[in-house]
Design an enzyme around this catalytic site. Structure first.
Site, short mmCIF file in Angstrom:
data_model
loop_
_atom_site.label_atom_id
_atom_site.label_comp_id
_atom_site.label_asym_id
_atom_site.label_seq_id
_atom_site.Cartn_x
_atom_site.Cartn_y
_atom_site.Cartn_z
CG LEU A 99 27.16 -17.54 50.86
CD1 LEU A 99 25.82 -17.07 51.41
CD2 LEU A 99 27.11 -19.03 50.55
N GLY A 100 29.60 -15.07 47.73
CA GLY A 100 29.74 -14.33 46.49
C GLY A 100 30.14 -12.89 46.77
CB VAL A 101 32.23 -10.52 45.29
CG1 VAL A 101 32.59 -9.04 45.38
CG2 VAL A 101 33.20 -11.36 46.10
NE ARG A 131 35.34 -10.67 50.40
CZ ARG A 131 36.08 -11.12 49.39
NH1 ARG A 131 36.29 -10.37 48.34
NH2 ARG A 131 36.60 -12.33 49.43
CB VAL A 132 27.21 -12.36 50.05
CG1 VAL A 132 26.03 -12.98 50.78
CG2 VAL A 132 26.78 -11.13 49.29
CG PHE A 152 25.92 -3.32 49.72
CD1 PHE A 152 25.47 -2.01 49.82
CD2 PHE A 152 26.23 -4.01 50.89
CE1 PHE A 152 25.35 -1.40 51.06
CE2 PHE A 152 26.10 -3.40 52.12
CZ PHE A 152 25.66 -2.10 52.21
CE LYS A 194 23.08 -6.53 50.58
NZ LYS A 194 22.18 -6.16 49.46
CG ASP A 237 18.60 -4.65 39.81
OD1 ASP A 237 18.69 -4.79 38.58
OD2 ASP A 237 19.55 -4.82 40.58
#
Length: 872
Positions: A536-538, A543-544, A541, A558, A654
């Site tokens: 799904l993304g990087v 990679r997801v 923390f 995650k 955040d």
């Protein structure tokens, strides 16, 4: 920094050492070759008197691997490795491959040394300090071996230079790698390791010493700005080296054998620059800067601002570089004012990513002359959510002349915590039997043994307590998190293959109802062994991945990255915070895994992803104004609950559009609590803590004073409101200076009462003016300079609901009010403000601590941060 005189003395000393080495090494049958010594002495005296700036490296190994004869390349002569037997120790079986094919790109690639097993070159080092290590690779056609399929791993002492590289996955004919390594012993060993039963090879090697002053120990770190020391303990890999405004400068024209390529292909907009050049002889090197810093060919050319065909002439020149987001980068910028006609007439800014690296830069005030080189070093990461690094220069608005310039740029990858440039491999794991690593492995083994002993004692204690406890504490033992990367205690007591997560060990995190504890095998099964198609993304923390549990539930997984800036602290905070919080507008933590040295978090899957992806940067359908208001209201409810719904307030720290996620019904949920902080107690006004967050969203008062309050979240949320309204990033250095920061830019329009001029074009004609006015006023109050002037999240929530009611009333054609008082409009039933004991405003008439939303934990899709927070 050395002055010209001290630089001359230093170079003279190098030449003396070189001369002495020649005397000591050149013996013929015990008799010194006097004629040769006399010739060397003549050359020595000539060089000393000819040029004080000439640097002669004491260590200068130029090796052609597998060749039978000398090879000349870019003005340098490379000696066959077979002739270096007295200085280079090469072990391991090897095969020579030589090609006379016309397809060989350069002579340096016409031969190769092929290794069928682990092999090494050991170089004797005369001058300790930084050395260039340059490696050349080209799969020479060979009838016995397919070098395209070979898997290459290279280790230089304690640094992993390459790991499992193969030309099969490389988009290039040949590959050149350059590293800067600080050698602190009398030898440097390069080890080539074939992987998975394959072979490995190398065509040529350079090991060359460099001046000590070329790289000093300190630079300026960004995010936030602070001195960065300890560079001498790190290794660098050259990623980009640009001669800005000029042509290619090859190794033959650089005193240190470097290559400087043209910058044109990295320019964001080629038409935005004018190329400026002068004669190289006009460059005046000051004290502390020499041709070794950068050749005069680099300082004699530059890019300046050209006609970019934009409405505002105060634009920035921007260079964009694809980089690996999992590493930090050493960035050196070179300036030389060759465009000004007089002193103190050029004032400009330097941006790295979204950060102002140098503001109000007046080169002539630093150099006291024109055409004088100047450079500055920085350490930075990539921008959040990006795999690119950007460098920009743009004029200062106070300058009389609208211009900016840059002469040269160097970008180097910095070795990670594992002393690696490629993935998770370390020299200890690749070379466990080397003398230096045996000692390290012994220390690690001893440490693990101590941890295991402590774990055993803890296990016995927990079992004893469990048997004697009369309460129902089974599966609810003491909180224990890994002290290093991964939980050795849990690893030693849990089966990683057989038992399911419902039967957790007694020293797990489940003791305080932290959710389901997954085995690593379960995580692998859910993500199909971390299939890249499910990525799904990087993020910062790690990679997801999208996963599916054994009960059919979709989740977001995650997986922590060992080389990430974030680690155990964020892992613990995320679990600890989300275990205490349940709210319809907060993303739900389903569980975690901390075995096999892994740190993995499992969240409900948010099918519509982050809010940002629905505002800009994608082809997703635009959100309506009503949808945007509802998303903002949902996010405000989640933050309001954080601030007031727990026994002690929680500050998110955040808040941004990538941390607001949308489920399949576009319900907004606040995510990513890795930086969250417990708020001040009743007798405190703030929490003193180091600045963390994301640039563009940071509360300026928090940034200046390092005093954190709930109002810091309010400021960040104000930036989110403007981002939602304008559909553009919080920071965009590619825009003119006055538009870079959305908070400053939008506030200028808001104060002029012209916010409608900058709203998303897709919203024009669909936003009620009164609703927009209330929304703008709310954002303006959130973005107040001082926290005391900002509203609470409860007040923000009430005003956003008011803006939504104004919009809905107008949409139903009942009326289109002109809200002059911003307090009340006849005909509209407002949601009342209710207060609980006079302390906390409640949500829709219910107690904040008993909010109906609080107990709702819907299971829907992607968790928090798919991108690396820039300022972490």
């Amino acid at each position: 920094m050395l002055t010209p005189d001290t630089q001359k003395d230093s170079n003279t000393l190098n030449l003396v050492k070189l001369f002495c080495n020649c005397v000591l090494r050149f013996e013929v049958k015990g008799i010194i070759a006097y004629k040769l010594v006399f010739s060397v002495l003549v050359v020595f005296l000539f060089l000393v008197n000819a040029s004080f700036a000439l640097y002669i490296p004491l260590d200068n190994y130029l090796i052609s691997c597998g060749s039978s004869q000398n090879i000349t390349f870019q003005g340098h002569t490379y000696i066959p490795d077979s002739q270096y037997s007295s200085l280079v120790s090469q072990t391991g079986d090897s095969i020579v491959a030589i090609s006379n094919s016309s397809v060989v790109p350069f002579p340096i690639y016409q031969s190769a040394r092929i290794f069928t097993q682990k092999a090494s070159y050991t170089f004797e080092i005369e001058q300790e300090g930084r050395h260039w290590v340059r490696l050349y690779f080209y799969p020479v056609p060979n009838s016995d071996h397919d070098l395209n399929s070979s898997v290459i791993t290279v280790v230089a002492d304690e640094f992993v230079l390459l790991s499992n590289f193969t030309f099969r996955n490389y988009n290039g004919l040949y590959m050149f790698k350059e590293y800067a390594i600080n050698v602190t012993s009398v030898t440097l060993t390069l080890t080539f390791i074939p992987s998975n039963g394959s072979i490995t090879f190398v065509n040529a090697i350079e090991v060359v010493s460099m001046p000590d002053e070329l790289f000093i120990d300190q630079a300026l770190a960004l995010n936030p700005p602070a001195p960065f020391s300890g560079l001498s303990e790190l290794a660098f890999e050259t990623v980009y080296r640009l001669n800005v405004g000029g042509p290619l400068v090859n190794a033959q024209n650089d005193t240190l054998g470097r290559t400087w390529e043209s910058d044109m292909k990295y320019l964001h907009m080629n038409s935005s620059v004018t190329i400026v050049s002068v004669s190289p002889s006009t460059i005046k090197y000051p004290a502390g800067v020499t041709p070794e810093t950068a050749p005069n060919w680099v300082y004699a050319t530059a890019d300046a601002m050209g006609d970019a065909n934009v409405a505002d002439s105060n634009f920035n020149i921007t260079w964009v570089f694809p980089v690996d987001p999992n590493f930090s980068y050493f960035i050196r910028v070179h300036f030389c004012d060759i465009i000004s006609k007089s002193l103190n007439s050029l004032l400009f800014n330097l941006f790295i990513n979204t950060d102002i690296a140098l503001g109000n830069l007046d080169l002539s005030s630093l150099t006291n002359d024109l055409a004088v080189p100047y450079y500055k070093d920085f350490v930075s990461n990539v921008s959040a959510g990006s795999e690119t690094l950007t460098v920009s220069v743009g004029p200062d608005t106070m300058a009389d002349i609208t211009n900016a310039t840059l002469s040269g740029l160097e970008i180097m990858k910095i070795s990670n915590a594992l002393k690696s440039f490629d993935g998770f491999s370390s020299a200890v794991s690749l070379l466990p039997n080397s003398p230096s690593n045996k000692k390290k492995m012994g220390l690690v083994a001893g440490f693990i043994g101590a941890i295991a002993a402590i774990a055993l004692v803890g296990l016995c204690y927990c079992c004893f307590v469990g048997r004697n406890s009369k309460s129902t504490q089974q599966g609810r033992p003491l909180l224990s998190l890994p002290s290093l990367y991964g939980n050795f205690q849990t690893m030693s007591m849990m089966s990683t293959t057989s038992h399911k997560s419902a039967t957790a060990s007694c020293i797990s995190l489940s003791s305080i109802n932290l959710g389901r504890i997954f085995t690593f095998q379960e995580i692998q099964d859910a993500c199909n062994k971390f299939d890249e198609r499910l990525l799904l993304g990087v993020g910062g923390f790690g990679r997801v991945y999208k996963g599916t549990l054994d009960n059919g539930t979709n989740v977001a997984v995650k997986r922590g990255n060992a080389s990430s800036e974030q680690g155990i602290a964020e892992f613990r905070t995320e679990i600890d915070m989300l275990s205490k919080l349940r709210h319809r507008h907060l993303v739900s933590l389903i569980g975690y895994c901390d075995e096999r040295s892994e740190m993995i978090l499992v969240y409900e899957c948010m099918s519509n992803g982050p809010l940002r992806s629905h505002l800009y940067g994608t082809d997703l359908p635009p959100l309506s104004w009503k949808q945007r208001l509802e998303i903002c209201i949902g996010s405000a409810r989640g933050l309001h609950y954080l601030h007031t719904g727990a026994s002690q307030s929680i500050i998110h720290r955040d808040v941004k559009t990538t941390n607001i996620l949308l489920d399949d019904n576009f319900v907004a949920k606040v995510a990513d609590f890795g930086l969250s902080k417990t708020g001040p107690s009743l007798d405190q006004t703030h929490v003193s803590t180091a600045v963390k967050g994301s640039f563009g969203y940071l509360d300026p008062e928090y940034f200046r004073r390092q005093q954190l309050t709930e109002k810091s979240d309010v400021y960040s949320f104000g930036v989110v409101l403007m981002e939602v309204l304008c559909s553009r990033p919080a920071l965009n250095p590619a825009l003119p200076r006055d538009q870079v920061n959305i908070a400053e830019w939008a506030m200028n329009w808001q104060k002029k009462g012209m916010l409608d001029k900058i709203i998303d074009q897709k919203l024009i004609g669909n936003v009620n003016s009164a609703s927009l006015k209330k929304f703008g006023e709310t954002a303006e109050k959130c973005l107040a300079e001082y926290g005391v002037d900002r509203p609470s999240m409860g007040d923000v929530l009430w005003n956003l609901e008011y803006a939504l009611q104004l919009q809905e009333t107008a949409s139903s054609a009942l009326m289109e009010p002109e809200d002059s008082s911003t307090n009340h409009i006849i005909g509209i039933q407002l949601t009342p403000q209710n207060f609980d004991n006079g302390l906390h405003m409640t949500d829709e008439g219910t107690s904040a601590t008993n909010d109906d939303d609080a107990g709702h934990a819907s299971t829907s899709v992607v968790f928090s941060e798919l991108v690396n927070p820039h300022a972490r």
